[in-house]
Design an enzyme around this catalytic site. Structure first.
Site, PDB file in Angstrom:
ATOM      1  CG  ASP A   7      -0.389   0.279   2.515  1.00  0.00           C
ATOM      2  OD1 ASP A   7       0.858   0.370   2.603  1.00  0.00           O
ATOM      3  OD2 ASP A   7      -1.144   0.446   3.492  1.00  0.00           O
ATOM      4  CG  HIS A   8      -0.846   4.791   1.245  1.00  0.00           C
ATOM      5  ND1 HIS A   8      -1.903   3.900   1.194  1.00  0.00           N
ATOM      6  CD2 HIS A   8      -0.972   5.454   2.407  1.00  0.00           C
ATOM      7  CE1 HIS A   8      -2.639   4.042   2.288  1.00  0.00           C
ATOM      8  NE2 HIS A   8      -2.089   4.974   3.042  1.00  0.00           N
ATOM      9  CB  CYS A  63       0.987  -2.181   4.800  1.00  0.00           C
ATOM     10  SG  CYS A  63       0.903  -2.968   6.411  1.00  0.00           S
ATOM     11  CB  THR A  65       2.668  -1.555  10.952  1.00  0.00           C
ATOM     12  OG1 THR A  65       1.438  -2.094  10.429  1.00  0.00           O
ATOM     13  CG2 THR A  65       2.416  -0.162  11.524  1.00  0.00           C
ATOM     14  N   GLY A  66       3.320  -3.416   8.334  1.00  0.00           N
ATOM     15  CA  GLY A  66       3.335  -4.831   7.964  1.00  0.00           C
ATOM     16  C   GLY A  66       2.219  -5.598   8.655  1.00  0.00           C
ATOM     17  CB  ILE A  67       0.340  -4.939  11.773  1.00  0.00           C
ATOM     18  CG1 ILE A  67       1.630  -4.950  12.599  1.00  0.00           C
ATOM     19  CG2 ILE A  67      -0.789  -5.618  12.551  1.00  0.00           C
ATOM     20  CD1 ILE A  67       1.560  -4.092  13.862  1.00  0.00           C
ATOM     21  CG  HIS A 131       8.682 -28.159  11.754  1.00  0.00           C
ATOM     22  ND1 HIS A 131       8.472 -27.550  12.966  1.00  0.00           N
ATOM     23  CD2 HIS A 131       9.975 -28.587  11.752  1.00  0.00           C
ATOM     24  CE1 HIS A 131       9.592 -27.583  13.672  1.00  0.00           C
ATOM     25  NE2 HIS A 131      10.519 -28.216  12.958  1.00  0.00           N
TER      26      HIS A 131
HETATM   27  C1  RB5 Z   1      -1.664   3.256   6.045  1.00  0.00           C
HETATM   28  O1  RB5 Z   1      -1.573   4.559   6.500  1.00  0.00           O
HETATM   29  C2  RB5 Z   1      -1.323   2.280   7.172  1.00  0.00           C
HETATM   30  O2  RB5 Z   1      -2.387   2.219   8.066  1.00  0.00           O
HETATM   31  C3  RB5 Z   1      -1.002   0.922   6.620  1.00  0.00           C
HETATM   32  O3  RB5 Z   1       0.062   1.019   5.740  1.00  0.00           O
HETATM   33  C4  RB5 Z   1      -0.582  -0.160   7.615  1.00  0.00           C
HETATM   34  O4  RB5 Z   1       0.400   0.309   8.467  1.00  0.00           O
HETATM   35  C5  RB5 Z   1      -1.676  -0.844   8.310  1.00  0.00           C
HETATM   36  O5  RB5 Z   1      -1.467  -1.800   9.067  1.00  0.00           O
END
Ligand code: RB5
Length: 144
Positions: A7-8, A63, A65-67, A131
């Site tokens: 994403d951005h 993204c 955080t990657g979360i 595993h």
């Molecule tokens: C986008 O601003 C941000 O929320 C997304 O990239 C990500 O961190 C979500 O988990």
């Protein structure tokens, strides 16, 4: 063949990872975005589809955080997405979890570390054995 999507929040890091893959001669399909604001579940879906169709072997998802993108990917049947911010986790999620998607946070880690994580993730094979039984149990959880 690798599917890569962001994403951005992950766009800057994706550019670095893409450059790294090109330098290493690793083939990939870029599933977006191109820097515009998008919703990470949409990118996760588009990128993971390439893996589930067999067109790609693994996915790289980035993204902020990657979360969020890892949460979304793990809702997709057949995906085992691992959020990694260190080399050890990247190695062992391949050895023990047979992870088929690597998730990273573009606002969390730098390009140098991210590229090392990508390398170890792509180069490490699943260990199987005990595993495999555990991974099968993860798959069974999808049915409930
Ligand atoms: C986008 O601003 C941000 O929320 C997304 O990239 C990500 O961190 C979500 O988990």
């Amino acid at each position: 063949m690798i599917a890569i999507g962001c994403d951005h929040g992950g766009y800057e890091l994706k550019l670095e990872v893409v450059k790294h893959l090109e330098e290493k001669g690793v083939q990939f399909i870029d599933c977006g975005c191109n820097g515009e604001a998008v919703d990470y579940p949409d990118v996760a879906e588009a990128t993971c589809k390439k893996v589930l169709s067999g067109e790609c072997d693994k996915a790289i998802l980035i993204c902020g955080t990657g979360i969020g993108i890892s949460m979304a990917a793990n809702k997709i049947k057949g995906m085992r997405a691992a959020l990694c911010g260190d080399w050890y986790s990247a190695k062992y999620t391949r050895l023990h979890n047979d992870a088929n998607a690597l998730c990273m946070g573009g606002r969390v880690i730098g390009a140098g570390l991210a590229c090392e994580i990508v390398d170890v993730f792509l180069e490490t094979e699943f260990e199987g054995g005990r595993h495999a039984r555990r991974v099968e149990k993860i798959t069974k959880l999808e049915e409930n």
